[in-house]
Design a protein around this motif. Structure first.
Motif, mmCIF file in Angstrom:
data_model
loop_
_atom_site.group_PDB
_atom_site.id
_atom_site.type_symbol
_atom_site.label_atom_id
_atom_site.label_comp_id
_atom_site.label_asym_id
_atom_site.label_seq_id
_atom_site.Cartn_x
_atom_site.Cartn_y
_atom_site.Cartn_z
ATOM 1 N N THR A 124 0.841 -1.184 0.000
ATOM 2 C CA THR A 124 0.000 0.000 0.000
ATOM 3 C C THR A 124 0.877 1.234 0.000
ATOM 4 N N VAL A 125 0.245 2.383 -0.036
ATOM 5 C CA VAL A 125 0.982 3.649 -0.067
ATOM 6 C C VAL A 125 0.935 4.272 1.320
ATOM 7 N N VAL A 126 2.094 4.657 1.834
ATOM 8 C CA VAL A 126 2.156 5.316 3.137
ATOM 9 C C VAL A 126 2.862 6.659 2.980
ATOM 10 N N LEU A 127 2.825 7.466 4.034
ATOM 11 C CA LEU A 127 3.469 8.777 4.007
ATOM 12 C C LEU A 127 4.731 8.711 4.863
ATOM 13 N N LEU A 128 5.847 9.134 4.281
ATOM 14 C CA LEU A 128 7.104 9.150 5.028
ATOM 15 C C LEU A 128 7.417 10.607 5.356
ATOM 16 N N VAL A 129 7.649 10.904 6.640
ATOM 17 C CA VAL A 129 7.921 12.301 7.024
ATOM 18 C C VAL A 129 9.257 12.385 7.755
ATOM 19 N N ARG A 130 9.730 13.615 7.963
ATOM 20 C CA ARG A 130 11.035 13.823 8.593
ATOM 21 C C ARG A 130 10.939 13.759 10.110
ATOM 22 N N ARG A 131 12.078 13.716 10.745
ATOM 23 C CA ARG A 131 12.198 13.537 12.192
ATOM 24 C C ARG A 131 11.215 14.430 12.959
ATOM 25 N N GLY A 132 10.425 13.809 13.825
ATOM 26 C CA GLY A 132 9.514 14.586 14.666
ATOM 27 C C GLY A 132 8.282 15.099 13.937
ATOM 28 N N SER A 175 18.447 8.888 10.236
ATOM 29 C CA SER A 175 17.743 10.017 9.627
ATOM 30 C C SER A 175 16.491 10.413 10.412
ATOM 31 N N GLY A 176 15.999 9.528 11.267
ATOM 32 C CA GLY A 176 14.820 9.858 12.060
ATOM 33 C C GLY A 176 13.525 9.904 11.271
ATOM 34 N N LEU A 177 13.509 9.310 10.066
ATOM 35 C CA LEU A 177 12.289 9.312 9.253
ATOM 36 C C LEU A 177 11.184 8.546 9.981
ATOM 37 N N GLU A 178 9.935 8.981 9.774
ATOM 38 C CA GLU A 178 8.805 8.314 10.413
ATOM 39 C C GLU A 178 7.767 7.948 9.364
ATOM 40 N N ILE A 179 7.141 6.775 9.551
ATOM 41 C CA ILE A 179 6.067 6.353 8.648
ATOM 42 C C ILE A 179 4.727 6.782 9.234
ATOM 43 N N ILE A 180 3.915 7.455 8.422
ATOM 44 C CA ILE A 180 2.562 7.840 8.842
ATOM 45 C C ILE A 180 1.576 7.011 8.017
ATOM 46 N N TYR A 181 0.652 6.347 8.715
ATOM 47 C CA TYR A 181 -0.375 5.581 8.012
ATOM 48 C C TYR A 181 -1.623 6.441 7.869
ATOM 49 N N PRO A 182 -2.008 6.794 6.644
ATOM 50 C CA PRO A 182 -3.201 7.636 6.472
ATOM 51 C C PRO A 182 -4.466 6.850 6.803
ATOM 52 N N SER A 183 -5.598 7.565 6.930
ATOM 53 C CA SER A 183 -6.853 6.913 7.329
ATOM 54 C C SER A 183 -7.305 5.911 6.274
ATOM 55 N N LEU A 184 -6.998 6.213 4.998
ATOM 56 C CA LEU A 184 -7.390 5.306 3.927
ATOM 57 C C LEU A 184 -6.286 5.305 2.896
#
Lengths: 339, 262
Positions: free
Chosen positions: A123-131, A233-242
């Motif tokens: 699936t597609v997820v959102l990768l964001v920067r540290r914090g 790098s402190g990258l974080e994965i964000i799982y969107p609602s859909l």
């Protein structure tokens, strides 16, 4: 990118030689070429070894398996242009359909294996920067002004098409969601994209190493790989609602396996993807396995989320391709100059 | 015999592939070809590719001249190393050059960060980045065509000009430059030809935004990804014809300059 083109040329040139050696002796080891897309490198390296061992326990000679990787569309074109692939394992059904269109794969390929011939999903997820400095929680947050988004070009990247469709499916589901609203959402999103790389790996580099953008739309497995490769790098994965249920399909290339006499091997190779071993390896490499038991055993890495399918929301890949990504489609409208 | 061999090789390597390219687009019909070529995105990509290649060749010529001047006229330690280094863009895989330039000029790169902080200039992922990459690949052509002419240019011509009362600037402008001009035009033409079809080094630094920083070779690739071989060939044919016209004009100009110099 150039290296993969080069290696493919070498493989094309080597193919007749492979056929010749194989005809020479009956019990000789067979060769198998799997033509795949970009982010499956690590998975198939391990899977090939697992399958070769399983095949050998059936009393057969251990096969030589090679895998070639590149953008899904380009790989499909190489097979159309004569690359002697025994199996294709690509990013989207549309690319295999294009091969089938030219009679190299049977048209009913998608019904020959369970689960639409897709042994694992992603699936597609959102990768964001540290914090998560821009406080990204869901697709809607990407559309705020000042948020810069990295995603590859849907015209050249299969993964990028999934990204686009995921946002569209989310926008349809919002209050007052309509195709017009969804088109507005994707238009807004691509206005905030500073770089359109040609493939998923290129975008990963742009986001992670070049430091461009606040959010990266990524394959789930590619996001996990980025975390592994760059733990500091402190990258974080964000799982969107859909998000979207990506079903990367696999198929035996009928014309090639019949000519080379490798059908039994090629079919066993794809069936091995559905075995416990194959499913476990898929999960290990961050693909969501179809096997419910193995999926729930890895539930912490594959959080439950609502996943829309291309068939339900877009009426299949052929439709999605025609409406959104073909010349003059919705995606082209985004970049048409406003007069 | 030798003429026959030459024609066979020319046919196999140049004429047959280009002929196939020239035939392919017409599967769309003449109207279809015109439609592909007049589309805003195609025009923007062609304008960018040709504009950036002409600009890059124009920048590479004075840089190449400067380089050739230093190598020919001065003696200093490391001169031979410098002389060899200018050929590196010939040998380096263009993807490597593209990756290196992108890393250097990216917003967090060694050059990209200060350029943006001090001047507000963005280079990587903009059309400026494309020109930088193209100057890199065009530079050795500009330097290598001027260098031998400069080497053969005897210093006594400049000395004669000086004894006749010319200042240093006049001697350069009226004596040296006219004799170098045909070679500079050749260098410009070669550099342009190399730059206009360049893909590998540009693709990493360009940003690839349709209508802004999407080069024509990428547009060809985009068409191919959609399995639209004929439209891809149409853009390719347009590039071929445009390049041919520009190179022909440069050739005529160069011939006229040479005759004027003689």
């Amino acid at each position: 990118m150039n290296a993969s083109i080069l290696s493919r040329r070498v493989l094309v040139a080597a193919a007749p030689a492979l056929v010749a050696t194989q005809a020479a002796g009956q019990g000789a080891a067979q060769t198998l070429l799997n033509v795949s897309y970009d982010p499956t490198r690590e998975f198939y390296r391990e899977f090939n070894a697992s399958f070769a061992a399983a095949w050998a326990t059936r009393g057969q000679a251990r096969p030589n398996i090679s895998t070639s990787h590149g953008g899904s569309g380009r790989q499909a074109r190489a097979v159309i242009d004569g690359l002697q692939a025994d199996v294709v394992t690509l990013a989207l059904a549309y690319d295999i359909d294009e091969i089938a269109e030219r009679g190299i794969i049977a048209r009913d390929w998608q019904r020959r294996l369970p689960n639409n011939s897709a042994p694992y999903t992603s699936t597609v997820v959102l990768l964001v920067r540290r914090g998560n400095p821009k406080q990204i929680r869901d697709w809607g947050d990407l559309l705020r002004t000042g948020v810069s988004v990295v995603t590859p070009n849907p015209k050249t990247s299969g993964g990028a098409r999934w990204n686009y469709l995921a946002l569209w499916a989310w926008a349809l589901r919002q209050q007052g969601g309509s195709p017009q609203a969804a088109e507005q959402a994707v238009t807004q999103l691509y206005r905030q994209v500073p770089v359109l790389d040609t493939g998923a790996r290129g975008s990963t580099t742009t986001f992670v190493q070049r430091g461009v953008g606040d959010v990266f739309l990524s394959w789930e497995n590619e996001a996990h790989l980025a975390l592994q490769e760059f733990p500091q790098s402190g990258l974080e994965i964000i799982y969107p609602s859909l998000s979207i249920l990506a079903e990367p399909p696999v198929a035996v290339v009928d014309a090639n396996v019949d000519r080379r006499g490798t059908r039994a091997l090629a079919e066993a190779y794809l069936q091995h993807l559905y075995t416990e071993d194959g499913q476990r390896l898929a999960a290990k490499h961050h693909y969501r396995p179809r096997d419910a038991a193995i999926l729930s055993a890895n539930a912490s890495r594959f959080p439950g989320m609502e996943l829309a399918t291309v068939d339900d929301v877009f009426g299949g890949w052929a439709n999605a391709q025609r409406t959104h990504f073909a010349d003059g489609g919705v995606f082209d409208r985004i970049y048409r100059p406003r007069r | 015999m030798s003429l026959g061999l030459a024609l066979i090789w020319l046919g196999l390597i140049v004429i047959i592939p280009l002929g196939a390219l020239a035939l392919k687009p017409w599967e769309l019909g003449p109207g279809g070809v015109v439609e592909v070529l007049l589309e805003g995105r195609t025009l923007a990509a062609l304008r960018l590719s040709f504009g950036a290649a002409l600009l890059a060749a124009g920048l590479a010529v004075p840089l190449g001249l400067l380089f050739a001047w230093v190598v020919v006229r001065y003696r200093f330690p490391g001169r031979r190393l410098l002389d060899a280094a200018v050929d590196l863009p010939f040998a380096l895989p263009t993807a490597v050059a593209g990756l290196a330039l992108t890393a250097l000029f990216a917003p967090n790169g060694w050059l990209g960060a200060p350029l943006e902080a001090w001047f507000g200039w963005k280079v990587a992922f903009t059309p400026a980045g494309i020109v930088v990459a193209l100057v890199f690949v065009a530079l050795p052509f500009a330097a290598r065509t001027v260098e031998p002419v400069l080497r053969d240019l005897p210093p006594d011509m400049e000395e004669a000009a000086a004894t006749l009362g010319a200042t240093r600037a006049q001697a350069l402008w009226r004596v040296v430059l006219p004799s170098l001009l045909p070679a500079m035009v050749t260098g410009f033409a070669l550099g342009f030809a190399r730059a206009v079809g360049e893909y590998g080094s540009v693709i990493f630094i360009a940003g690839n935004m349709p209508m802004v920083s999407e080069i024509a070779p990428l547009l060809i690739l985009v068409k191919l990804e959609q399995f639209d071989y004929a439209a891809a060939a149409a853009v390719g044919l347009a590039m071929l014809l445009l390049s041919f016209v520009i190179l022909l004009a440069l050739n005529l100009l160069q011939r006229r300059l040479r005759r004027a110099a003689a």
